[in-house]
Design a protein around this motif. Structure first.
Motif, PDB file in Angstrom:
ATOM      1  N   SER A  20       0.856  -1.062   0.122  1.00 40.66           N
ATOM      2  CA  SER A  20       0.099   0.014  -0.047  1.00 40.66           C
ATOM      3  C   SER A  20       0.719   1.367  -0.092  1.00 40.66           C
ATOM      4  CB  SER A  20      -0.796   0.074   1.115  1.00 40.66           C
ATOM      5  OG  SER A  20      -0.424  -0.236   2.475  1.00 40.66           O
ATOM      6  N   VAL A  21       0.316   2.214  -0.715  1.00 40.71           N
ATOM      7  CA  VAL A  21       0.946   3.566  -0.867  1.00 40.71           C
ATOM      8  C   VAL A  21       0.158   4.254  -0.121  1.00 40.71           C
ATOM      9  CG1 VAL A  21       1.609   5.208  -2.752  1.00 40.71           C
ATOM     10  CG2 VAL A  21       1.893   2.891  -3.198  1.00 40.71           C
ATOM     11  N   PRO A  22       0.853   5.441   0.587  1.00 38.23           N
ATOM     12  CA  PRO A  22      -0.170   6.247   1.390  1.00 38.23           C
ATOM     13  C   PRO A  22      -1.309   6.743   0.621  1.00 38.23           C
ATOM     14  CG  PRO A  22       2.408   6.790   1.873  1.00 38.23           C
ATOM     15  CD  PRO A  22       2.060   5.907   0.679  1.00 38.23           C
ATOM     16  N   ARG A  23      -2.286   6.866   1.320  1.00 32.46           N
ATOM     17  CA  ARG A  23      -3.793   7.374   1.022  1.00 32.46           C
ATOM     18  C   ARG A  23      -4.461   6.572  -0.384  1.00 32.46           C
ATOM     19  NH1 ARG A  23      -0.400  11.372   2.046  1.00 32.46           N
ATOM     20  NH2 ARG A  23       0.299  11.777   0.097  1.00 32.46           N
ATOM     21  N   ARG A  24      -3.664   5.399  -0.374  1.00 35.69           N
ATOM     22  CA  ARG A  24      -4.299   4.511  -1.511  1.00 35.69           C
ATOM     23  C   ARG A  24      -4.628   3.185  -0.916  1.00 35.69           C
ATOM     24  NH1 ARG A  24      -3.404   6.179  -7.158  1.00 35.69           N
ATOM     25  NH2 ARG A  24      -2.551   8.444  -6.956  1.00 35.69           N
ATOM     26  N   GLY A  54      11.413   5.790  -4.856  1.00 39.76           N
ATOM     27  CA  GLY A  54      11.365   6.681  -3.605  1.00 39.76           C
ATOM     28  C   GLY A  54      10.168   6.704  -2.608  1.00 39.76           C
ATOM     29  N   ALA A  55       9.230   6.292  -3.249  1.00 39.63           N
ATOM     30  CA  ALA A  55       7.757   6.126  -2.306  1.00 39.63           C
ATOM     31  C   ALA A  55       7.952   5.488  -1.133  1.00 39.63           C
ATOM     32  CB  ALA A  55       6.627   5.567  -3.289  1.00 39.63           C
ATOM     33  N   GLU A  56       7.476   5.709  -0.014  1.00 40.04           N
ATOM     34  CA  GLU A  56       7.230   5.067   1.278  1.00 40.04           C
ATOM     35  C   GLU A  56       6.080   4.254   1.068  1.00 40.04           C
ATOM     36  OE1 GLU A  56       7.471   7.842   4.393  1.00 40.04           O
ATOM     37  OE2 GLU A  56       9.532   8.513   3.944  1.00 40.04           O
ATOM     38  N   VAL A  57       6.203   2.861   1.274  1.00 41.16           N
ATOM     39  CA  VAL A  57       5.097   2.058   1.233  1.00 41.16           C
ATOM     40  C   VAL A  57       4.855   1.140   2.263  1.00 41.16           C
ATOM     41  CG1 VAL A  57       5.172   1.856  -1.406  1.00 41.16           C
ATOM     42  CG2 VAL A  57       6.249   0.181   0.002  1.00 41.16           C
ATOM     43  N   ALA A  75       8.738   0.001   4.208  1.00 47.92           N
ATOM     44  CA  ALA A  75       9.610  -0.169   2.987  1.00 47.92           C
ATOM     45  C   ALA A  75       9.648   1.257   2.197  1.00 47.92           C
ATOM     46  CB  ALA A  75       9.223  -1.323   2.297  1.00 47.92           C
ATOM     47  N   VAL A  76      10.910   1.308   1.296  1.00 50.45           N
ATOM     48  CA  VAL A  76      10.994   2.339   0.515  1.00 50.45           C
ATOM     49  C   VAL A  76      11.107   1.668  -0.907  1.00 50.45           C
ATOM     50  CG1 VAL A  76      12.682   4.031  -0.301  1.00 50.45           C
ATOM     51  CG2 VAL A  76      12.086   3.791   2.059  1.00 50.45           C
ATOM     52  N   ALA A  77      10.403   2.124  -1.942  1.00 49.02           N
ATOM     53  CA  ALA A  77      10.260   1.409  -3.175  1.00 49.02           C
ATOM     54  C   ALA A  77      11.389   2.063  -4.260  1.00 49.02           C
ATOM     55  CB  ALA A  77       8.877   1.911  -3.853  1.00 49.02           C
ATOM     56  N   ARG A  78      12.198   1.281  -4.737  1.00 49.40           N
ATOM     57  CA  ARG A  78      13.316   1.649  -5.602  1.00 49.40           C
ATOM     58  C   ARG A  78      13.116   1.030  -6.886  1.00 49.40           C
ATOM     59  NH1 ARG A  78      14.847   5.726  -2.730  1.00 49.40           N
ATOM     60  NH2 ARG A  78      15.784   5.231  -0.431  1.00 49.40           N
ATOM     61  N   LEU A  79      12.941   1.978  -7.965  1.00 50.39           N
ATOM     62  CA  LEU A  79      12.808   1.528  -9.398  1.00 50.39           C
ATOM     63  C   LEU A  79      14.133   1.084  -9.781  1.00 50.39           C
ATOM     64  CD1 LEU A  79      11.092   1.318 -12.056  1.00 50.39           C
ATOM     65  CD2 LEU A  79      11.882   3.715 -12.429  1.00 50.39           C
ATOM     66  N   VAL A 104      10.049  -2.644 -12.537  1.00 51.33           N
ATOM     67  CA  VAL A 104      10.535  -3.364 -11.324  1.00 51.33           C
ATOM     68  C   VAL A 104      10.838  -2.795 -10.018  1.00 51.33           C
ATOM     69  CG1 VAL A 104      11.702  -5.322 -10.396  1.00 51.33           C
ATOM     70  CG2 VAL A 104      10.923  -5.711 -12.841  1.00 51.33           C
ATOM     71  N   TYR A 105      10.299  -3.050  -9.052  1.00 51.45           N
ATOM     72  CA  TYR A 105      10.677  -2.260  -7.694  1.00 51.45           C
ATOM     73  C   TYR A 105      11.385  -3.120  -6.681  1.00 51.45           C
ATOM     74  CZ  TYR A 105       8.001   1.755  -9.429  1.00 51.45           C
ATOM     75  OH  TYR A 105       7.754   2.642 -10.160  1.00 51.45           O
ATOM     76  N   ARG A 106      12.367  -2.598  -5.936  1.00 52.79           N
ATOM     77  CA  ARG A 106      12.958  -3.159  -4.902  1.00 52.79           C
ATOM     78  C   ARG A 106      12.608  -2.556  -3.722  1.00 52.79           C
ATOM     79  NH1 ARG A 106      18.666  -5.476  -3.193  1.00 52.79           N
ATOM     80  NH2 ARG A 106      18.474  -4.984  -1.022  1.00 52.79           N
ATOM     81  N   LEU A 107      11.610  -3.291  -2.997  1.00 44.92           N
ATOM     82  CA  LEU A 107      10.983  -2.695  -1.650  1.00 44.92           C
ATOM     83  C   LEU A 107      12.155  -2.754  -0.618  1.00 44.92           C
ATOM     84  CD1 LEU A 107       7.278  -3.597  -2.017  1.00 44.92           C
ATOM     85  CD2 LEU A 107       8.552  -1.751  -2.897  1.00 44.92           C
ATOM     86  N   ASP A 108      12.891  -2.002  -0.072  1.00 45.54           N
ATOM     87  CA  ASP A 108      13.773  -1.872   1.080  1.00 45.54           C
ATOM     88  C   ASP A 108      13.146  -1.706   2.218  1.00 45.54           C
ATOM     89  OD1 ASP A 108      16.151  -2.460  -0.632  1.00 45.54           O
ATOM     90  OD2 ASP A 108      16.023  -0.482  -1.222  1.00 45.54           O
ATOM     91  N   LEU A 109      13.340  -2.764   3.137  1.00 47.74           N
ATOM     92  CA  LEU A 109      12.511  -2.672   4.528  1.00 47.74           C
ATOM     93  C   LEU A 109      13.285  -1.456   5.242  1.00 47.74           C
ATOM     94  CD1 LEU A 109      12.115  -6.217   5.380  1.00 47.74           C
ATOM     95  CD2 LEU A 109      10.715  -4.718   4.129  1.00 47.74           C
ATOM     96  N   VAL A 110      12.469  -0.828   6.031  1.00 49.81           N
ATOM     97  CA  VAL A 110      13.188   0.452   6.842  1.00 49.81           C
ATOM     98  C   VAL A 110      12.848   0.079   8.127  1.00 49.81           C
ATOM     99  CG1 VAL A 110      13.247   2.075   5.308  1.00 49.81           C
ATOM    100  CG2 VAL A 110      11.102   1.797   6.287  1.00 49.81           C
TER     101      VAL A 110
END
Length: 110
Positions: A20-24, A54-57, A75-79, A104-110
């Motif tokens: 999920s992306v904020p507000r979605r 760069g989106a926070e998900v 996580a932070v989405a990295r294209l 393709v996105y790499r979702l790096d856990l924060v």
């Protein structure tokens, strides 16, 4: 159990997570756990509106057996431009037929 271990174990049984992306509203997507991150291919039949570099998900993991909620983790989405081995693994994780994605996105856990 550590978050990374929980994600790895769950994705070995069912290669899908909610993103999920904020507000979605969250979307169920085919996913792959690799190199300490969740990898998601989008486009075609799999979309995550609002996901950009760069989106926070939030990644939500459900039990592959009971479908109960296991965890939510930011996580932070990295294209990314995946290597051939990652592309093959993403195709194998997409169980409903041919994978047709545009990003393709790499979702790096924060």
């Amino acid at each position: 159990m550590e978050i990374a271990q929980a994600i790895d174990a769950a994705l070995r049984k069912a290669a899908a997570v909610w993103v999920s992306v904020p507000r979605r509203r969250g979307r169920l997507v085919w996913a792959l756990w690799r190199d300490g991150a969740v990898w998601v291919a989008v486009g075609g039949d799999q979309e995550v509106p609002g996901m950009v570099d760069g989106a926070e998900v939030v990644v939500t993991l459900r039990s592959p057996t009971t479908h109960s909620h296991l965890l939510d983790t930011p996580a932070v989405a990295r294209l990314v431009e995946p290597d051939e081995e990652t592309v093959a693994a993403l195709r194998a994780a997409h169980l409903n037929g041919p994978a047709e994605w545009t990003e393709v996105y790499r979702l790096d856990l924060v």
